[in-house]
Scaffold this motif. Structure first.
Motif: not given
Length: 383
Positions: A8-15, A58-60, A71-74
């Motif tokens: 759950a932490r290792k593969y937490r979405p980053s975008n 992700i929004l922050a 495509d407006f990703e970080a």
């Protein structure tokens, strides 16, 4: 020895692109960033483990990114993104309202809002479990939420929207997160398995996804547990049902075959075997009702898509559905439902379930007699 990091932490979405099963949320947020239509207060609500806090983070990160992608990703390369990824960003403040729910906690937050960010465009305040705030704290928060500085953005997250006072709701842009579909969770577990070089049986992953009840975080916790339990990095269906103590669906196929064959003795022996394995009679009758429901949806090609199982199991359902009439399935479902409702109030719970099974076993004969009687009545009327 390297420390183990839970999935759950290792593969937490980053975008936004990597968020599972919430495309309606991520598309809206990306469009808001693209068109510069960002609200100053968001409310993310939905069941646990579906990505509310993840999307808030992700929004922050994205709105403070210095070099957004096409495509407006970080970008994950600029100073702002690096600081965020290292939990060192001064522009993102998280507050757990479950343990910081007093007026003083909110007053401290409001005091911080007065100061503009030294670097970056926005200061983002993420308040998790916001429904835990006291009424006094909500009231102290109202004015700031209604007229915040241009650089301040509030993201509130909650599992219980109905507990939030209407004056707060009216000041927020509300996003409702869905329970994540079994298929989406299964695909995500397949991806993690490939990344971790773990061989798997698809039915095992689908069972984990079903057990998680729409919460991806729960699915990942169960997945880690089963992988730890399994030997040699191989995840099998049999080991999964043993570890989760779930009744193998093979039993339900056998029980329905016995019911269709009107064999009371066979179905009673099967039920006795299930009880001896340590399974609860109530859970069995609930599972049997779910199995009958799945057979019912297989009777019409239009509703087969509601059956969320692997292709091999789907064929077994379709085959057994052909052997059972709709009248039998509906009648058996009715008996099973009544057994479920009355189970806890029954003095002899085993006999209560056995009686329901005996009634189901005699359904084919009763339906056949009813069909003959109806045919005779029609002939008399036409004569």
């Amino acid at each position: 020895m390297e420390n183990f990091v839970v999935s759950a932490r290792k593969y937490r979405p980053s975008n936004f692109r990597s968020v599972v099963g919430q495309s309606h949320i991520t598309t809206t947020l990306k469009n808001a960033i693209k068109n510069n239509h960002l609200a100053q207060a968001f409310l993310f609500c939905g069941p646990r483990g579906v990505g509310k806090t993840t999307c808030a983070r992700i929004l922050a990160k994205t709105i403070n990114c210095e070099h957004l992608t096409e495509d407006f990703e970080a970008c994950n390369q600029c100073d702002s993104c690096k600081a965020f990824n290292q939990n060192a960003s001064f522009n993102v403040h998280e507050l757990d309202a479950a343990s910081n729910n007093s007026v003083d906690d909110i007053r401290n937050l409001v005091e911080q809002v007065r100061y503009a960010p030294q670097k970056g465009r926005y200061k983002v305040y993420i308040i998790d479990e916001v429904h835990m705030l006291s009424n006094q704290a909500f009231n102290a928060f109202l004015k700031t939420l209604e007229e915040p500085p241009k650089y301040a953005i509030f993201i509130l997250a909650t599992t219980e929207k109905h507990k939030i006072i209407p004056t707060i709701l009216s000041r927020c842009q509300i996003f409702d997160f869905n329970r994540i579909q079994i298929g989406d969770i299964t695909e995500h577990l397949k991806y993690i398995s490939s990344e971790e070089s773990i061989t798997y049986e698809e039915e095992a992953l689908r069972l984990i996804a079903t057990k998680a009840d729409g919460a991806l975080r729960d699915a990942l916790s169960i997945y880690d547990l089963i992988v730890t339990y399994s030997a040699g990095n191989k995840l099998t269906y049999q080991e999964t049902i043993q570890n989760l103590h779930i009744l193998d669906y093979d039993y339900y196929f056998k029980v329905v075959s016995s019911l269709l064959g009107e064999s009371i003795s066979e179905v009673l022996l099967l039920f006795d075997e299930i009880l001896k394995k340590g399974f609860d009679g109530h859970n069995f009758i609930i599972g049997l009702c779910e199995h009958l429901r799945d057979l019912l949806v297989c009777k019409d090609p239009a509703t087969v898509q509601l059956l969320q199982v692997s292709e091999g199991t789907r064929e077994r359902y379709l085959e057994q559905a052909e052997q059972a009439s709709i009248s039998f399935l509906l009648s058996a479902l009715s008996i099973g439902s009544q057994c479920d409702i009355q189970f806890k109030s029954s003095k002899n719970q085993r006999l209560h379930v056995e009686l329901a099974l005996m009634k189901m076993a005699k359904l084919p004969a009763a339906l056949s007699m009813a069909a003959v009687a109806e045919t005779v009545t029609k002939k008399k009327v036409t004569a």
